[in-house]
Design a protein around this motif. Sequence first.
Motif, short mmCIF file in Angstrom:
data_model
loop_
_atom_site.label_atom_id
_atom_site.label_comp_id
_atom_site.label_asym_id
_atom_site.label_seq_id
_atom_site.Cartn_x
_atom_site.Cartn_y
_atom_site.Cartn_z
N UNK A 145 0.84 -1.20 0.00
CA UNK A 145 0.00 0.00 0.00
C UNK A 145 0.88 1.26 0.00
N UNK A 146 1.96 1.23 0.80
CA UNK A 146 2.85 2.39 0.87
C UNK A 146 3.56 2.63 -0.46
N UNK A 147 3.92 1.57 -1.17
CA UNK A 147 4.57 1.72 -2.47
C UNK A 147 3.63 2.39 -3.47
N UNK A 148 2.36 1.99 -3.43
CA UNK A 148 1.37 2.57 -4.34
C UNK A 148 1.16 4.04 -3.99
N UNK A 377 -6.58 -6.87 -2.24
CA UNK A 377 -6.71 -5.86 -3.30
C UNK A 377 -5.65 -6.09 -4.38
N UNK A 378 -4.41 -6.36 -3.97
CA UNK A 378 -3.37 -6.66 -4.97
C UNK A 378 -3.73 -7.90 -5.78
N UNK A 404 -5.89 0.43 -7.64
CA UNK A 404 -5.64 -0.20 -6.34
C UNK A 404 -6.54 0.38 -5.26
N UNK A 405 -6.67 1.69 -5.20
CA UNK A 405 -7.51 2.30 -4.16
C UNK A 405 -8.94 1.77 -4.23
N UNK A 406 -9.47 1.65 -5.42
CA UNK A 406 -10.83 1.12 -5.55
C UNK A 406 -10.90 -0.35 -5.13
N UNK A 407 -9.87 -1.11 -5.46
CA UNK A 407 -9.83 -2.52 -5.04
C UNK A 407 -9.74 -2.62 -3.52
N UNK A 408 -8.94 -1.75 -2.89
CA UNK A 408 -8.82 -1.76 -1.44
C UNK A 408 -10.13 -1.35 -0.77
N UNK A 416 -14.24 5.05 -0.36
CA UNK A 416 -12.94 5.47 -0.88
C UNK A 416 -12.27 6.51 0.01
N UNK A 417 -13.04 7.40 0.65
CA UNK A 417 -12.43 8.45 1.46
C UNK A 417 -11.80 7.89 2.74
#
Length: 442
Positions: A145-148, A377-378, A404-408, A416-417
């Motif tokens: 997540x941090x890499x993204x 998510x990945x 990725x954000x939408x998958x998470x 999303x927020x």
Amino acid sequence: MQHTESTKRIVFIGAAGEMCRVAIERFAKAAGAGDWKLELYDIRPETLRDFVKTLPAGSTTVGSFDLFDGAALREAIDGADLVVLGAGPYNRTAEPVMAACIEKKVPYLDLDDDEASTRAALALDAKAKAAGVPILICCGASPGYTNVMTADAARDMDVVERIDICWVTGDEGPVPFGRAVLDHAIRGFAGPCHTWEHGRAVTHQTFLETDVFDVGNSLGGAYRFYECAHPEAVTLPRRWPGADRIRVLGALDPPPTNGIMRGVAVAVQDKKISMDEAIDFINDLLTDKTGSLKVWRYALSGLWGTIRRREIGPVEVLKFMATSAAKKHPPFRGTNYVRVTGKRDGQPVVSVRRAPVSGPGTPWTTMASLTGSATAAFMLVAIDQLGQRSGVLAPEDWVDPETFYHALAATGGAPLHQVVEAVVTPSTAVTSRKVASDAAAH
């Protein structure tokens, strides 16, 4: 459930681990089980019986094998569409599984957060490319997540000069942690730390470099972090080799636990106590037991060091000790935070991405809830891209941030927020005004 030609197989190794269980559960819920056969392997398959009952009927099988038995490993993964490694410690488990996946031409994904095994994985890149196999590493929260978030924040500038990545994980109540998790954590608080400084790879000593950031979330304002050995400082320089500094800093919550962990870790490093003694002591503290008096000597030494260096105040330490003696646990607090510094149009820019919430009433109530959701998510993103890439790939190499954000959000069951918050100084409106100005000039 009838498995058809279109049904795809995902093999999970180390499926009984807490983070891997979360990843399995949330992937199954988000992806739908109709087209997936989930094969769960663990050295303790009996611990998966109740868990399997929570998954869609007929979608899952359970088994066991020794991943260090090459023949058994290759038989289990043969023909799989994806292998997910959740078994630690990764400095022992990752290489044999990656090698088997490359040999059998099977896509691989892990949630490895070990610096040494990440370097070993990158050394397999040429073999993975020659075999046409994607080896997707570091697909958890930090790293992952941090890499993204780093790749996302870097888009706000023309030149990346500095990347600071921070993680916090908090008190989860009177429950023990897995031994592999604590082994990794203890090693992370003492010893050498691979990092990136002045545009080149260097080695620091873990915990000596410290900094304070306003990470928001439930942690409030200024929060102190300590440099630690982590994969982001290994993989990110490949993408931004011109950066002057790339480092990872971590912290435990409540803050006094950092000094305790540091003291225990240094004692292990100096061979004054064994790793087993250290793990038993930390698990005793986590579950409201007294802990070994022998190890307490070193834990208190580490705690005194943080007071002496004025990293924490004595009043906060006394409150923590009193609360611990009363066996009271604070609400869980944790986050992932990325701060990228650089230039846009020659002007300084600071771009932050951070997890906005954590704790009771949010989707992120434990370390495993965020890490497992991120891994799921990945997986969702990866299965849509199978066959498109090969080689050893970290998240910044292959994942689109918005996707990725939408998958998470889907795997975490969160809006999303609550997945990511962006803070950019100066605002990206500067870019918009420049674009409008350039258009008017033409």
